[in-house]
Design a protein around this motif. Structure first.
Motif, PDB file in Angstrom:
ATOM      1  N   VAL A  36       0.281   1.816   4.943  1.00 52.06           N
ATOM      2  CA  VAL A  36       1.104   0.598   4.960  1.00 52.06           C
ATOM      3  C   VAL A  36       1.135   0.010   3.550  1.00 52.06           C
ATOM      4  CG1 VAL A  36       1.213  -1.790   5.775  1.00 52.06           C
ATOM      5  CG2 VAL A  36       0.710   0.061   7.384  1.00 52.06           C
ATOM      6  N   ARG A  37       2.326  -0.290   3.054  1.00 55.55           N
ATOM      7  CA  ARG A  37       2.413  -0.799   1.682  1.00 55.55           C
ATOM      8  C   ARG A  37       2.812  -2.270   1.644  1.00 55.55           C
ATOM      9  NH1 ARG A  37       7.811  -0.282  -0.395  1.00 55.55           N
ATOM     10  NH2 ARG A  37       9.216   0.856   0.994  1.00 55.55           N
ATOM     11  N   ASP A  38       3.005  -2.877   2.790  1.00 53.43           N
ATOM     12  CA  ASP A  38       3.286  -4.312   2.816  1.00 53.43           C
ATOM     13  C   ASP A  38       1.994  -5.076   3.078  1.00 53.43           C
ATOM     14  OD1 ASP A  38       6.100  -4.163   2.440  1.00 53.43           O
ATOM     15  OD2 ASP A  38       6.282  -3.461   4.518  1.00 53.43           O
ATOM     16  N   GLY A  39       2.031  -6.367   2.779  1.00 53.63           N
ATOM     17  CA  GLY A  39       0.867  -7.211   3.034  1.00 53.63           C
ATOM     18  C   GLY A  39      -0.135  -7.143   1.898  1.00 53.63           C
ATOM     19  N   VAL A  40      -1.200  -7.911   2.059  1.00 50.98           N
ATOM     20  CA  VAL A  40      -2.269  -7.992   1.056  1.00 50.98           C
ATOM     21  C   VAL A  40      -3.450  -7.154   1.546  1.00 50.98           C
ATOM     22  CG1 VAL A  40      -3.899  -9.556  -0.089  1.00 50.98           C
ATOM     23  CG2 VAL A  40      -1.564 -10.325   0.435  1.00 50.98           C
ATOM     24  N   PRO A  41      -4.003  -6.274   0.694  1.00 55.47           N
ATOM     25  CA  PRO A  41      -5.193  -5.521   1.131  1.00 55.47           C
ATOM     26  C   PRO A  41      -6.336  -6.484   1.471  1.00 55.47           C
ATOM     27  CG  PRO A  41      -4.269  -4.574  -0.874  1.00 55.47           C
ATOM     28  CD  PRO A  41      -3.561  -5.887  -0.661  1.00 55.47           C
ATOM     29  N   ILE A  42      -6.980  -6.241   2.603  1.00 51.84           N
ATOM     30  CA  ILE A  42      -8.077  -7.137   2.978  1.00 51.84           C
ATOM     31  C   ILE A  42      -9.313  -6.798   2.155  1.00 51.84           C
ATOM     32  CG2 ILE A  42      -7.117  -7.404   5.292  1.00 51.84           C
ATOM     33  CD1 ILE A  42      -9.470  -5.692   6.330  1.00 51.84           C
ATOM     34  N   LYS A  43     -10.135  -7.807   1.907  1.00 52.10           N
ATOM     35  CA  LYS A  43     -11.330  -7.587   1.077  1.00 52.10           C
ATOM     36  C   LYS A  43     -12.354  -8.682   1.336  1.00 52.10           C
ATOM     37  CE  LYS A  43      -9.227 -10.028  -2.819  1.00 52.10           C
ATOM     38  NZ  LYS A  43      -7.999 -10.375  -2.086  1.00 52.10           N
ATOM     39  N   TRP A  44     -13.586  -8.363   0.997  1.00 51.70           N
ATOM     40  CA  TRP A  44     -14.647  -9.354   1.063  1.00 51.70           C
ATOM     41  C   TRP A  44     -14.583 -10.208  -0.202  1.00 51.70           C
ATOM     42  CZ3 TRP A  44     -17.884  -9.779   5.288  1.00 51.70           C
ATOM     43  CH2 TRP A  44     -17.803  -8.743   6.221  1.00 51.70           C
ATOM     44  N   SER A  45     -14.938 -11.473  -0.054  1.00 52.74           N
ATOM     45  CA  SER A  45     -14.835 -12.362  -1.210  1.00 52.74           C
ATOM     46  C   SER A  45     -16.029 -12.225  -2.137  1.00 52.74           C
ATOM     47  CB  SER A  45     -14.691 -13.816  -0.748  1.00 52.74           C
ATOM     48  OG  SER A  45     -15.816 -14.193   0.012  1.00 52.74           O
ATOM     49  N   GLU A  46     -17.150 -11.753  -1.607  1.00 56.56           N
ATOM     50  CA  GLU A  46     -18.319 -11.633  -2.472  1.00 56.56           C
ATOM     51  C   GLU A  46     -19.246 -10.530  -1.982  1.00 56.56           C
ATOM     52  OE1 GLU A  46     -21.202 -15.093  -0.646  1.00 56.56           O
ATOM     53  OE2 GLU A  46     -19.686 -15.681  -2.112  1.00 56.56           O
ATOM     54  N   LEU A  47     -20.091 -10.082  -2.899  1.00 59.54           N
ATOM     55  CA  LEU A  47     -21.087  -9.055  -2.601  1.00 59.54           C
ATOM     56  C   LEU A  47     -22.476  -9.684  -2.732  1.00 59.54           C
ATOM     57  CD1 LEU A  47     -19.494  -6.199  -4.744  1.00 59.54           C
ATOM     58  CD2 LEU A  47     -19.345  -6.456  -2.267  1.00 59.54           C
ATOM     59  N   PRO A  48     -23.491  -9.165  -2.070  1.00 57.47           N
ATOM     60  CA  PRO A  48     -23.448  -8.026  -1.153  1.00 57.47           C
ATOM     61  C   PRO A  48     -22.836  -8.387   0.191  1.00 57.47           C
ATOM     62  CG  PRO A  48     -25.647  -8.969  -1.159  1.00 57.47           C
ATOM     63  CD  PRO A  48     -24.857  -9.717  -2.201  1.00 57.47           C
ATOM     64  N   ILE A  49     -22.352  -7.359   0.860  1.00 53.07           N
ATOM     65  CA  ILE A  49     -21.809  -7.507   2.203  1.00 53.07           C
ATOM     66  C   ILE A  49     -22.967  -7.346   3.195  1.00 53.07           C
ATOM     67  CG2 ILE A  49     -20.199  -6.555   3.882  1.00 53.07           C
ATOM     68  CD1 ILE A  49     -18.624  -5.388   1.442  1.00 53.07           C
ATOM     69  N   VAL A  50     -23.026  -8.237   4.150  1.00 54.83           N
ATOM     70  CA  VAL A  50     -24.167  -8.259   5.071  1.00 54.83           C
ATOM     71  C   VAL A  50     -23.874  -7.443   6.337  1.00 54.83           C
ATOM     72  CG1 VAL A  50     -25.582  -9.783   6.518  1.00 54.83           C
ATOM     73  CG2 VAL A  50     -24.886 -10.520   4.222  1.00 54.83           C
ATOM     74  N   TYR A  51     -24.905  -6.790   6.853  1.00 57.75           N
ATOM     75  CA  TYR A  51     -24.861  -6.240   8.205  1.00 57.75           C
ATOM     76  C   TYR A  51     -26.198  -6.526   8.869  1.00 57.75           C
ATOM     77  CZ  TYR A  51     -27.594  -2.213   6.534  1.00 57.75           C
ATOM     78  OH  TYR A  51     -28.576  -1.416   5.997  1.00 57.75           O
ATOM     79  N   ARG A  52     -26.168  -6.618  10.192  1.00 57.15           N
ATOM     80  CA  ARG A  52     -27.380  -6.984  10.938  1.00 57.15           C
ATOM     81  C   ARG A  52     -27.433  -6.180  12.236  1.00 57.15           C
ATOM     82  NH1 ARG A  52     -26.410 -13.164  11.967  1.00 57.15           N
ATOM     83  NH2 ARG A  52     -28.610 -13.168  12.537  1.00 57.15           N
TER      84      ARG A  52
END
Ligand SMILES: [Zn+2]
Length: 289
Positions: free
Chosen positions: A49-65
């Protein structure tokens, strides 16, 4: 010698062609939802898909739990190791100018399981093993599902979790358990690709193929083969999370619904946020003739 000179010229052209095609083979999830006809998302030559804005995290590190119970169907320690290794695989990618800037942090365990109702809130950044029931309507047997909430305009990811379908799937943690089972680490590596904003890829070598068995080289093979990142996967993480902490590039991108009906994706707009799920499905069983 003209003959060899001509051969060299052909070789150079061919290499350029390969590089040019590979450079944009990976896809990113964007704010344009290909499952929503109103979005009218267009795709590029790679199906991204070439429309829209690529989604992204605003900051690192990215958390998982982890949800504290992990899974009663797998060795809990081994399952945790498989998930951690999946995150490590992405953050340890070496780019041309050094290691990717992508980093993860394992947060404290989550005590409450994710509610079965789709629109109920859950603790953020959870890894949930669904031992008893797979609570999603799937056209195919999903192995796992990554859900994200992001700004419809900004594309900034505010929430993500990963659910793993241990209710319906025999997962393996190592080669010792045989090649007929599904490799847990391979599946979670795919889901982590979604977690960081990648969409499905048409490249059969990519961990981001829509189906576990889409590549004959991956299905039923050793764990090393099943779990491995392709060159294009590495290029994706190096592009989106380059070695320096500079702003991520914005290459060609795609929605998670790559492959049409290949997986059950869902997107619900909640107060300006888009609730998106991307699943990795098993290969569709052939219909009886
Ligand atoms: Zn997927």
């Amino acid at each position: 010698m003209p003959k060899s000179r001509a051969s060299s010229a052909v070789l150079v052209s061919a290499l350029c062609l390969v590089v040019a095609r590979d450079a944009s083979a990976f896809c990113r999830t964007t704010t344009c939802d290909p499952n929503n006809p109103d979005d009218e998302c267009r795709r590029n030559e790679n199906g991204c898909v070439r429309d829209g804005v690529p989604i992204k995290w605003s900051e690192l590190p990215i958390v998982y739990r982890f949800h504290g119970d992990v899974s009663s169907k797998l060795d809990p320690s081994g399952a945790r190791t498989a998930v951690r290794n999946a995150f490590d695989a992405w953050e340890n990618v070496e780019c041309a100018r050094g290691r990717t800037s992508l980093r993860f942090r394992e947060g404290s365990d989550i005590k409450r399981n994710k509610p079965l109702g789709k629109k109920e809130a859950a603790d953020k950044f959870g890894i949930f093993f669904r031992d008893d029931e797979w609570p999603h309507d799937d056209a195919e047997e999903s192995l796992a599902l990554t859900t994200q909430i992001y700004g419809k305009t900004s594309g900034t990811i505010d929430y993500a979790d990963i659910e793993i379908n241990t209710a319906d799937t025999d997962f393996r943690l190592s080669d010792d358990e045989g090649s007929t089972k599904i490799d847990l680490q391979a599946v979670v590596t795919h889901e982590v690709g979604h977690y960081i904003g990648l969409a499905h890829s048409n490249d059969p070598d990519s961990i981001m193929v829509a189906r576990y068995c889409a590549s004959a080289d991956r299905c039923g093979q050793s764990t090393d083969v099943a779990r491995g990142l392709s060159e294009d996967d590495r290029r994706a993480v190096c592009t989106v999370y380059p070695p320096s902490s500079g702003a991520a590039a914005e290459p060609a991108s795609a929605g998670c619904a790559q492959g049409g009906s290949a997986h059950p994706a869902e997107a619900v707009v909640l107060g300006g946020l888009v609730f998106l799920g991307c699943a990795l499905a098993r290969r569709r069983a052939p219909r009886p003739a």
